[in-house]
Design a protein around this motif. Structure first.
Motif, PDB file in Angstrom:
ATOM      1  N   LEU A 170     -66.964 -35.082  51.694  1.00 44.46           N
ATOM      2  CA  LEU A 170     -66.276 -35.660  50.546  1.00 44.46           C
ATOM      3  C   LEU A 170     -65.206 -34.719  50.010  1.00 44.46           C
ATOM      4  O   LEU A 170     -64.088 -35.145  49.684  1.00 44.46           O
ATOM      5  CB  LEU A 170     -67.282 -35.996  49.442  1.00 44.46           C
ATOM      6  N   SER A 171     -65.537 -33.431  49.910  1.00 47.48           N
ATOM      7  CA  SER A 171     -64.556 -32.468  49.397  1.00 47.48           C
ATOM      8  C   SER A 171     -63.369 -32.335  50.338  1.00 47.48           C
ATOM      9  O   SER A 171     -62.221 -32.203  49.893  1.00 47.48           O
ATOM     10  CB  SER A 171     -65.217 -31.099  49.187  1.00 47.48           C
ATOM     11  N   THR A 172     -63.609 -32.397  51.659  1.00 47.25           N
ATOM     12  CA  THR A 172     -62.511 -32.338  52.629  1.00 47.25           C
ATOM     13  C   THR A 172     -61.620 -33.565  52.510  1.00 47.25           C
ATOM     14  O   THR A 172     -60.389 -33.463  52.548  1.00 47.25           O
ATOM     15  CB  THR A 172     -63.065 -32.229  54.056  1.00 47.25           C
ATOM     16  N   CYS A 173     -62.242 -34.724  52.348  1.00 49.45           N
ATOM     17  CA  CYS A 173     -61.460 -35.965  52.202  1.00 49.45           C
ATOM     18  C   CYS A 173     -60.604 -35.935  50.940  1.00 49.45           C
ATOM     19  O   CYS A 173     -59.418 -36.280  50.977  1.00 49.45           O
ATOM     20  CB  CYS A 173     -62.402 -37.168  52.175  1.00 49.45           C
ATOM     21  N   VAL A 174     -61.201 -35.504  49.835  1.00 49.11           N
ATOM     22  CA  VAL A 174     -60.456 -35.427  48.580  1.00 49.11           C
ATOM     23  C   VAL A 174     -59.323 -34.417  48.693  1.00 49.11           C
ATOM     24  O   VAL A 174     -58.194 -34.646  48.233  1.00 49.11           O
ATOM     25  CB  VAL A 174     -61.393 -35.059  47.415  1.00 49.11           C
ATOM     26  N   SER A 175     -59.622 -33.265  49.329  1.00 46.81           N
ATOM     27  CA  SER A 175     -58.611 -32.224  49.487  1.00 46.81           C
ATOM     28  C   SER A 175     -57.438 -32.717  50.320  1.00 46.81           C
ATOM     29  O   SER A 175     -56.269 -32.510  49.957  1.00 46.81           O
ATOM     30  CB  SER A 175     -59.244 -30.994  50.140  1.00 46.81           C
ATOM     31  N   ARG A 176     -57.715 -33.387  51.433  1.00 49.51           N
ATOM     32  CA  ARG A 176     -56.634 -33.877  52.288  1.00 49.51           C
ATOM     33  C   ARG A 176     -55.868 -35.013  51.631  1.00 49.51           C
ATOM     34  O   ARG A 176     -54.650 -35.124  51.778  1.00 49.51           O
ATOM     35  CB  ARG A 176     -57.213 -34.327  53.631  1.00 49.51           C
ATOM     36  N   CYS A 177     -56.565 -35.871  50.889  1.00 42.03           N
ATOM     37  CA  CYS A 177     -55.869 -36.980  50.215  1.00 42.03           C
ATOM     38  C   CYS A 177     -54.910 -36.469  49.138  1.00 42.03           C
ATOM     39  O   CYS A 177     -53.884 -37.083  48.868  1.00 42.03           O
ATOM     40  CB  CYS A 177     -56.891 -37.928  49.591  1.00 42.03           C
ATOM     41  N   SER A 178     -55.249 -35.344  48.519  1.00 46.49           N
ATOM     42  CA  SER A 178     -54.406 -34.784  47.467  1.00 46.49           C
ATOM     43  C   SER A 178     -53.367 -33.803  48.000  1.00 46.49           C
ATOM     44  O   SER A 178     -52.667 -33.151  47.223  1.00 46.49           O
ATOM     45  CB  SER A 178     -55.279 -34.059  46.429  1.00 46.49           C
ATOM     46  N   SER A 179     -53.251 -33.710  49.330  1.00 45.97           N
ATOM     47  CA  SER A 179     -52.281 -32.800  49.926  1.00 45.97           C
ATOM     48  C   SER A 179     -50.859 -33.192  49.531  1.00 45.97           C
ATOM     49  O   SER A 179     -50.481 -34.369  49.627  1.00 45.97           O
ATOM     50  CB  SER A 179     -52.406 -32.811  51.451  1.00 45.97           C
ATOM     51  N   PRO A 180     -50.037 -32.243  49.083  1.00 42.46           N
ATOM     52  CA  PRO A 180     -48.660 -32.557  48.697  1.00 42.46           C
ATOM     53  C   PRO A 180     -47.718 -32.683  49.884  1.00 42.46           C
ATOM     54  O   PRO A 180     -46.557 -33.057  49.720  1.00 42.46           O
ATOM     55  CB  PRO A 180     -48.275 -31.360  47.824  1.00 42.46           C
ATOM     56  N   VAL A 181     -48.194 -32.365  51.083  1.00 39.79           N
ATOM     57  CA  VAL A 181     -47.349 -32.424  52.275  1.00 39.79           C
ATOM     58  C   VAL A 181     -48.045 -33.268  53.336  1.00 39.79           C
ATOM     59  O   VAL A 181     -49.251 -33.518  53.278  1.00 39.79           O
ATOM     60  CB  VAL A 181     -47.057 -31.014  52.832  1.00 39.79           C
ATOM     61  N   SER A 182     -47.273 -33.674  54.334  1.00 40.52           N
ATOM     62  CA  SER A 182     -47.799 -34.511  55.409  1.00 40.52           C
ATOM     63  C   SER A 182     -48.602 -33.672  56.401  1.00 40.52           C
ATOM     64  O   SER A 182     -48.603 -32.435  56.352  1.00 40.52           O
ATOM     65  CB  SER A 182     -46.650 -35.209  56.131  1.00 40.52           C
ATOM     66  N   TYR A 183     -49.251 -34.369  57.331  1.00 39.01           N
ATOM     67  CA  TYR A 183     -50.134 -33.712  58.298  1.00 39.01           C
ATOM     68  C   TYR A 183     -49.388 -32.692  59.160  1.00 39.01           C
ATOM     69  O   TYR A 183     -49.823 -31.553  59.313  1.00 39.01           O
ATOM     70  CB  TYR A 183     -50.804 -34.767  59.180  1.00 39.01           C
ATOM     71  N   LEU A 184     -48.248 -33.095  59.736  1.00 38.65           N
ATOM     72  CA  LEU A 184     -47.513 -32.199  60.628  1.00 38.65           C
ATOM     73  C   LEU A 184     -46.884 -31.038  59.868  1.00 38.65           C
ATOM     74  O   LEU A 184     -46.819 -29.905  60.374  1.00 38.65           O
ATOM     75  CB  LEU A 184     -46.441 -32.984  61.385  1.00 38.65           C
ATOM     76  N   GLN A 185     -46.406 -31.284  58.648  1.00 36.96           N
ATOM     77  CA  GLN A 185     -45.853 -30.184  57.862  1.00 36.96           C
ATOM     78  C   GLN A 185     -46.951 -29.195  57.489  1.00 36.96           C
ATOM     79  O   GLN A 185     -46.723 -27.985  57.469  1.00 36.96           O
ATOM     80  CB  GLN A 185     -45.176 -30.706  56.596  1.00 36.96           C
ATOM     81  N   LEU A 186     -48.128 -29.699  57.188  1.00 34.84           N
ATOM     82  CA  LEU A 186     -49.259 -28.828  56.886  1.00 34.84           C
ATOM     83  C   LEU A 186     -49.609 -27.968  58.093  1.00 34.84           C
ATOM     84  O   LEU A 186     -49.908 -26.775  57.958  1.00 34.84           O
ATOM     85  CB  LEU A 186     -50.467 -29.679  56.469  1.00 34.84           C
ATOM     86  N   LYS A 187     -49.543 -28.582  59.280  1.00 33.15           N
ATOM     87  CA  LYS A 187     -49.804 -27.828  60.509  1.00 33.15           C
ATOM     88  C   LYS A 187     -48.760 -26.735  60.705  1.00 33.15           C
ATOM     89  O   LYS A 187     -49.091 -25.587  61.048  1.00 33.15           O
ATOM     90  CB  LYS A 187     -49.812 -28.790  61.697  1.00 33.15           C
ATOM     91  N   PHE A 188     -47.476 -27.082  60.495  1.00 30.59           N
ATOM     92  CA  PHE A 188     -46.403 -26.087  60.590  1.00 30.59           C
ATOM     93  C   PHE A 188     -46.605 -24.968  59.576  1.00 30.59           C
ATOM     94  O   PHE A 188     -46.393 -23.784  59.867  1.00 30.59           O
ATOM     95  CB  PHE A 188     -45.055 -26.774  60.347  1.00 30.59           C
ATOM     96  N   TRP A 189     -47.009 -25.334  58.354  1.00 29.32           N
ATOM     97  CA  TRP A 189     -47.216 -24.366  57.278  1.00 29.32           C
ATOM     98  C   TRP A 189     -48.272 -23.335  57.679  1.00 29.32           C
ATOM     99  O   TRP A 189     -48.135 -22.139  57.439  1.00 29.32           O
ATOM    100  CB  TRP A 189     -47.651 -25.118  56.013  1.00 29.32           C
ATOM    101  N   LYS A 190     -49.346 -23.804  58.291  1.00 27.68           N
ATOM    102  CA  LYS A 190     -50.413 -22.895  58.714  1.00 27.68           C
ATOM    103  C   LYS A 190     -49.928 -21.955  59.807  1.00 27.68           C
ATOM    104  O   LYS A 190     -50.287 -20.768  59.832  1.00 27.68           O
ATOM    105  CB  LYS A 190     -51.618 -23.705  59.198  1.00 27.68           C
ATOM    106  N   ILE A 191     -49.093 -22.481  60.727  1.00 31.29           N
ATOM    107  CA  ILE A 191     -48.522 -21.618  61.772  1.00 31.29           C
ATOM    108  C   ILE A 191     -47.636 -20.549  61.143  1.00 31.29           C
ATOM    109  O   ILE A 191     -47.702 -19.364  61.518  1.00 31.29           O
ATOM    110  CB  ILE A 191     -47.722 -22.469  62.781  1.00 31.29           C
TER     111      ILE A 191
END
Length: 316
Positions: free
Chosen positions: A194-215
């Motif tokens: 549940l916490s992971t779902c809430v965290s991802r739903c509230s992400s201010p960036v998209s999935y691929l940008q988040l992946k780039f950000w981590k890199i």
């Protein structure tokens, strides 16, 4: 060689999950050693205290260690209460912001202690010892059965055959412990999902940008360590040369105390002017002198990796 590279890539992509898994496995192995070698239930009136200590005290110690080795905790506290200032919530880090970070740190610190309690409950030895000396269990099991029932009850952890002489209708203490263990596992997995779902739903960036950000965060950390070592080596070499040769030092540019403080602030996300780290923000706001440097919204939990990537896991 390609297989080895594939394994390394997998480990890098899932280093957080693998790290938690290693901590959990080490904790489970430690519990196995404690229950097999160290733990010896006294099978007397001290069962409750003895069993409870082995069930809960190591978990509490692991919880404290989780705080001690968390780099984010020390980044939050370091320099927050200097001698020349009062210890208070600063404009750059309100009390609510501190609480937000502490919740994240606490969640990580709970991995090892919850693993200890879960494994201990599934093995049942600690719980069986503690429950056999519990007054509530005594009143329920030995109701109207006299003092002899109590004497038999406290000896159950030392002789499993004695449980058959008490009550065939009452769940065995071992079964109770294992049921609690599975319930705890299900609760942890539910909360984590549940916490992971809430965290991802509230992400201010998209999935691929988040992946780039981590890199980016990972690469910045690697390059920071390389540059820091090179810079520190050159400064140390220059100072030692001046000391041994009795010469005056040549000008050497190094970040000021204020510069270090600016890039050490906890990351805050701004939807209008997005930066990938505090260093990124620092170099794009006139070395942190622009008013924009202090602007930022609350840091969503999904972006917690930004601060973690810029510091070592040891926290020093």
């Amino acid at each position: 060689m390609d297989k080895l590279r594939g394994v390394l890539d997998f480990c890098i992509r899932h280093q957080t999950v693998l790290g938690y898994s290693i901590v959990s496995l080490m904790t489970a192995a430690t519990e196995q050693i404690f229950s097999s070698v160290v733990f010896k239930c006294p099978c007397n009136s001290g069962n409750m205290l003895y069993g409870s200590i082995f069930l809960l005290m190591p978990a509490f110690i692991l919880f404290l260690l989780g705080y001690m080795v968390n780099a984010k905790m020390w980044r939050l506290l370091t320099g927050s209460c200097p001698p020349e200032k009062r210890c208070r919530c600063s404009p750059r880090g309100t009390c609510g912001w501190y609480c937000h970070v502490l919740v994240s740190v606490t969640a990580r610190a709970l991995v090892a202690p919850l693993t200890w309690v879960t494994v201990a409950l599934l093995r049942a030895e600690f719980y069986e010892c503690a429950a056999s000396g519990n007054s509530l269990i005594k009143d329920r099991v030995c109701k109207d059965k006299g003092e002899e029932c109590w004497k038999v009850l406290v000896r159950i952890p030392c002789d499993e055959k004695l449980s058959k002489n008490i009550s065939s209708e009452f769940f065995s203490l071992q079964a109770q412990s294992q049921l609690l263990g599975w319930f705890l596992i299900a609760s942890i997995m539910t909360v984590a999902l549940l916490s992971t779902c809430v965290s991802r739903c509230s992400s201010p960036v998209s999935y691929l940008q988040l992946k780039f950000w981590k890199i980016y965060s990972k690469k910045e950390k690697e390059l920071f360590e390389i540059k820091a070592k090179e810079h520190a080596s050159r400064l140390a070499e220059m100072n030692l040369k001046c000391f041994f040769e009795a010469t005056d030092p040549t000008p050497f540019q190094t970040p000021s105390n204020e510069d270090w403080k600016k890039i050490s602030f906890m990351y805050t996300f701004n939807s209008q002017e997005q930066y990938y780290s505090m260093i990124h923000k620092y170099v794009n706001t006139n070395r942190g002198n622009s008013i924009r440097f202090g602007q930022g919204d609350q840091n969503p939990s999904v972006l917690a990796f930004v601060d973690e990537a810029s510091i070592g896991e040891s926290g020093f």
